[in-house]
Design a protein around this motif. Structure first.
Motif, PDB file in Angstrom:
ATOM      1  N   ALA A  75       0.820  -1.214   0.000  1.00  0.00           N
ATOM      2  CA  ALA A  75       0.000   0.000   0.000  1.00  0.00           C
ATOM      3  C   ALA A  75       0.854   1.264   0.000  1.00  0.00           C
ATOM      4  CB  ALA A  75      -0.928   0.010   1.214  1.00  0.00           C
ATOM      5  N   VAL A  76       2.140   1.122   0.303  1.00  0.00           N
ATOM      6  CA  VAL A  76       3.043   2.277   0.332  1.00  0.00           C
ATOM      7  C   VAL A  76       3.580   2.516  -1.076  1.00  0.00           C
ATOM      8  CG1 VAL A  76       5.178   3.229   1.285  1.00  0.00           C
ATOM      9  CG2 VAL A  76       3.691   1.810   2.722  1.00  0.00           C
ATOM     10  N   ALA A  77       3.460   3.738  -1.561  1.00  0.00           N
ATOM     11  CA  ALA A  77       3.952   4.086  -2.889  1.00  0.00           C
ATOM     12  C   ALA A  77       5.438   4.421  -2.804  1.00  0.00           C
ATOM     13  CB  ALA A  77       3.181   5.273  -3.447  1.00  0.00           C
ATOM     14  N   ALA A  78       6.258   3.715  -3.566  1.00  0.00           N
ATOM     15  CA  ALA A  78       7.699   3.970  -3.571  1.00  0.00           C
ATOM     16  C   ALA A  78       8.065   4.893  -4.721  1.00  0.00           C
ATOM     17  CB  ALA A  78       8.464   2.658  -3.685  1.00  0.00           C
ATOM     18  N   ALA A  79       8.907   5.877  -4.414  1.00  0.00           N
ATOM     19  CA  ALA A  79       9.427   6.783  -5.433  1.00  0.00           C
ATOM     20  C   ALA A  79      10.915   6.954  -5.166  1.00  0.00           C
ATOM     21  CB  ALA A  79       8.725   8.137  -5.387  1.00  0.00           C
ATOM     22  N   VAL A  80      11.698   7.132  -6.214  1.00  0.00           N
ATOM     23  CA  VAL A  80      13.128   7.317  -6.039  1.00  0.00           C
ATOM     24  C   VAL A  80      13.511   8.753  -6.351  1.00  0.00           C
ATOM     25  CG1 VAL A  80      13.760   4.913  -6.419  1.00  0.00           C
ATOM     26  CG2 VAL A  80      13.604   6.458  -8.374  1.00  0.00           C
ATOM     27  N   LEU A  81      14.474   9.229  -5.580  1.00  0.00           N
ATOM     28  CA  LEU A  81      14.997  10.586  -5.727  1.00  0.00           C
ATOM     29  C   LEU A  81      16.494  10.454  -5.913  1.00  0.00           C
ATOM     30  CD1 LEU A  81      14.542  13.686  -5.534  1.00  0.00           C
ATOM     31  CD2 LEU A  81      14.944  13.462  -3.068  1.00  0.00           C
ATOM     32  N   THR A  82      17.015  10.914  -7.037  1.00  0.00           N
ATOM     33  CA  THR A  82      18.415  10.673  -7.340  1.00  0.00           C
ATOM     34  C   THR A  82      19.004  11.770  -8.205  1.00  0.00           C
ATOM     35  OG1 THR A  82      19.945   9.064  -8.346  1.00  0.00           O
ATOM     36  CG2 THR A  82      17.781   9.314  -9.368  1.00  0.00           C
ATOM     37  N   THR A  83      20.331  11.821  -8.240  1.00  0.00           N
ATOM     38  CA  THR A  83      21.019  12.724  -9.158  1.00  0.00           C
ATOM     39  C   THR A  83      21.268  12.030 -10.488  1.00  0.00           C
ATOM     40  OG1 THR A  83      23.144  11.997  -8.263  1.00  0.00           O
ATOM     41  CG2 THR A  83      22.187  14.003  -7.331  1.00  0.00           C
ATOM     42  N   PHE A  84      20.944  10.749 -10.551  1.00  0.00           N
ATOM     43  CA  PHE A  84      21.263   9.965 -11.732  1.00  0.00           C
ATOM     44  C   PHE A  84      20.010   9.706 -12.559  1.00  0.00           C
ATOM     45  CE2 PHE A  84      23.947   8.765  -8.162  1.00  0.00           C
ATOM     46  CZ  PHE A  84      25.195   9.138  -8.657  1.00  0.00           C
ATOM     47  N   GLY A  85      20.054  10.124 -13.823  1.00  0.00           N
ATOM     48  CA  GLY A  85      18.907   9.922 -14.693  1.00  0.00           C
ATOM     49  C   GLY A  85      19.177   8.918 -15.790  1.00  0.00           C
ATOM     50  N   ASP A  86      20.202   8.060 -15.580  1.00  0.00           N
ATOM     51  CA  ASP A  86      20.565   7.095 -16.610  1.00  0.00           C
ATOM     52  C   ASP A  86      19.425   6.135 -16.895  1.00  0.00           C
ATOM     53  OD1 ASP A  86      23.039   8.240 -16.695  1.00  0.00           O
ATOM     54  OD2 ASP A  86      23.999   6.750 -15.408  1.00  0.00           O
ATOM     55  N   ASP A  87      19.324   5.716 -18.150  1.00  0.00           N
ATOM     56  CA  ASP A  87      18.242   4.829 -18.557  1.00  0.00           C
ATOM     57  C   ASP A  87      18.230   3.521 -17.773  1.00  0.00           C
ATOM     58  OD1 ASP A  87      17.498   6.726 -20.357  1.00  0.00           O
ATOM     59  OD2 ASP A  87      18.310   5.710 -22.122  1.00  0.00           O
ATOM     60  N   GLU A  88      19.423   3.020 -17.397  1.00  0.00           N
ATOM     61  CA  GLU A  88      19.456   1.744 -16.676  1.00  0.00           C
ATOM     62  C   GLU A  88      18.759   1.869 -15.330  1.00  0.00           C
ATOM     63  OE1 GLU A  88      23.220   0.672 -14.463  1.00  0.00           O
ATOM     64  OE2 GLU A  88      24.062   2.057 -15.935  1.00  0.00           O
ATOM     65  N   TYR A  89      18.872   3.039 -14.682  1.00  0.00           N
ATOM     66  CA  TYR A  89      18.190   3.243 -13.415  1.00  0.00           C
ATOM     67  C   TYR A  89      16.682   3.327 -13.626  1.00  0.00           C
ATOM     68  CZ  TYR A  89      22.625   4.149 -11.058  1.00  0.00           C
ATOM     69  OH  TYR A  89      23.881   4.034 -10.531  1.00  0.00           O
ATOM     70  N   VAL A  90      16.274   4.016 -14.689  1.00  0.00           N
ATOM     71  CA  VAL A  90      14.849   4.138 -14.979  1.00  0.00           C
ATOM     72  C   VAL A  90      14.259   2.759 -15.237  1.00  0.00           C
ATOM     73  CG1 VAL A  90      13.107   5.144 -16.496  1.00  0.00           C
ATOM     74  CG2 VAL A  90      15.154   6.455 -15.922  1.00  0.00           C
ATOM     75  N   ALA A  91      14.942   1.960 -16.069  1.00  0.00           N
ATOM     76  CA  ALA A  91      14.435   0.624 -16.405  1.00  0.00           C
ATOM     77  C   ALA A  91      14.345  -0.249 -15.157  1.00  0.00           C
ATOM     78  CB  ALA A  91      15.352  -0.027 -17.441  1.00  0.00           C
ATOM     79  N   ARG A  92      15.379  -0.205 -14.316  1.00  0.00           N
ATOM     80  CA  ARG A  92      15.351  -1.034 -13.107  1.00  0.00           C
ATOM     81  C   ARG A  92      14.265  -0.556 -12.149  1.00  0.00           C
ATOM     82  NH1 ARG A  92      19.975  -1.450  -8.530  1.00  0.00           N
ATOM     83  NH2 ARG A  92      18.847  -2.838  -7.118  1.00  0.00           N
ATOM     84  N   ALA A  93      14.093   0.777 -12.078  1.00  0.00           N
ATOM     85  CA  ALA A  93      13.052   1.317 -11.204  1.00  0.00           C
ATOM     86  C   ALA A  93      11.682   0.816 -11.630  1.00  0.00           C
ATOM     87  CB  ALA A  93      13.087   2.850 -11.221  1.00  0.00           C
ATOM     88  N   LEU A  94      11.424   0.794 -12.916  1.00  0.00           N
ATOM     89  CA  LEU A  94      10.137   0.301 -13.410  1.00  0.00           C
ATOM     90  C   LEU A  94       9.961  -1.166 -13.069  1.00  0.00           C
ATOM     91  CD1 LEU A  94       9.959   1.991 -16.937  1.00  0.00           C
ATOM     92  CD2 LEU A  94       9.010   2.796 -14.779  1.00  0.00           C
ATOM     93  N   ASP A  95      11.040  -1.936 -13.207  1.00  0.00           N
ATOM     94  CA  ASP A  95      10.966  -3.360 -12.890  1.00  0.00           C
ATOM     95  C   ASP A  95      10.672  -3.605 -11.414  1.00  0.00           C
ATOM     96  OD1 ASP A  95      11.444  -4.083 -15.501  1.00  0.00           O
ATOM     97  OD2 ASP A  95      13.601  -4.361 -15.220  1.00  0.00           O
TER      98      ASP A  95
END
Length: 216
Positions: A75-95
């Motif tokens: 029920a807790v919504a997770a969000a990431v806050l980072t200085t890194f906008g690399d695609d690999e981080y975005v893809a892993r975050a979605l996964d």
């Protein structure tokens, strides 16, 4: 009131983010953590609405912490806050089922908007990240669109309407208002959409909606 857990291994960053969030009277930081393991423990103890996690933290990184939170406290919504906008981080975050991807270098208003979006059941990508993701979609649009259209054909007319609004970034409450439904019904439709399309989170659903041409 949106209750937020804030996790970052740098105290000065936590102080800055807490100050930004404190400018919104509808947001309250209820706990802070300096590593991923503590973030998970404090999430289970406080049950915030949003867990805002730095990606690079000791003991357990933010994306692994997000996966644990999704498993133990869905029920807790997770969000990431980072200085890194690399695609690999975005893809892993979605996964890992992350609903929001925010950049520390972004406009403070984006941080507040992102917290509100994920707390309301929506998804949020920082504009610079969203632009890159959409750009990648456009380069592969001719290859991917037929498959995406075929996948959404398995949905009911109502589910396609919900997916279209989800893809446009609306929260469950906003979708309910636009379709004249109760919010619980919308949540049920979203769950059914994710299950039927084999998706793990709302951001993946929003990207599929774009691929299928459901959003303008």
């Amino acid at each position: 009131m949106i209750r937020v857990l804030l996790a970052d291994d740098e105290a000065v960053v936590r102080a800055g983010v807490r100050a930004i969030l404190g400018t919104d009277p509808g947001i309250e930081v209820v706990a802070e953590a300096a590593d991923g393991h503590a973030a998970v423990d404090l999430t289970l103890a406080h049950r915030p609405d949003v867990a805002l996690l730095d990606i690079r933290m000791p003991r357990l990184d933010g994306l692994a912490a997000a996966a644990e939170i999704g498993r133990l406290a869905p029920a807790v919504a997770a969000a990431v806050l980072t200085t890194f906008g690399d695609d690999e981080y975005v893809a892993r975050a979605l996964d890992e089922g992350v609903r929001g991807f925010l950049l520390k270098s972004g406009d403070p208003r984006e941080l507040i908007a992102g917290v509100h979006a994920v707390a309301g059941g929506g998804a949020y990508l920082a504009p610079s990240v969203a632009a890159r993701v959409i750009g990648r979609l456009r380069t592969s649009e001719l290859r991917r669109e037929p498959d995406a259209r075929a996948r959404v054909e398995s949905l009911t007319e109502r589910e396609r309407a919900v997916l279209s609004l989800l893809g446009a970034g609306f929260s469950n409450a906003e979708i309910a208002q636009r379709l004249h439904l109760v919010e619980g019904t919308v949540k049920g439709h979203v769950s059914a959409i994710l299950a039927r399309l084999g998706l793990s989170n709302r951001v993946q659903a929003a990207l599929l909606a774009h691929d299928a041409g459901l959003t303008s």
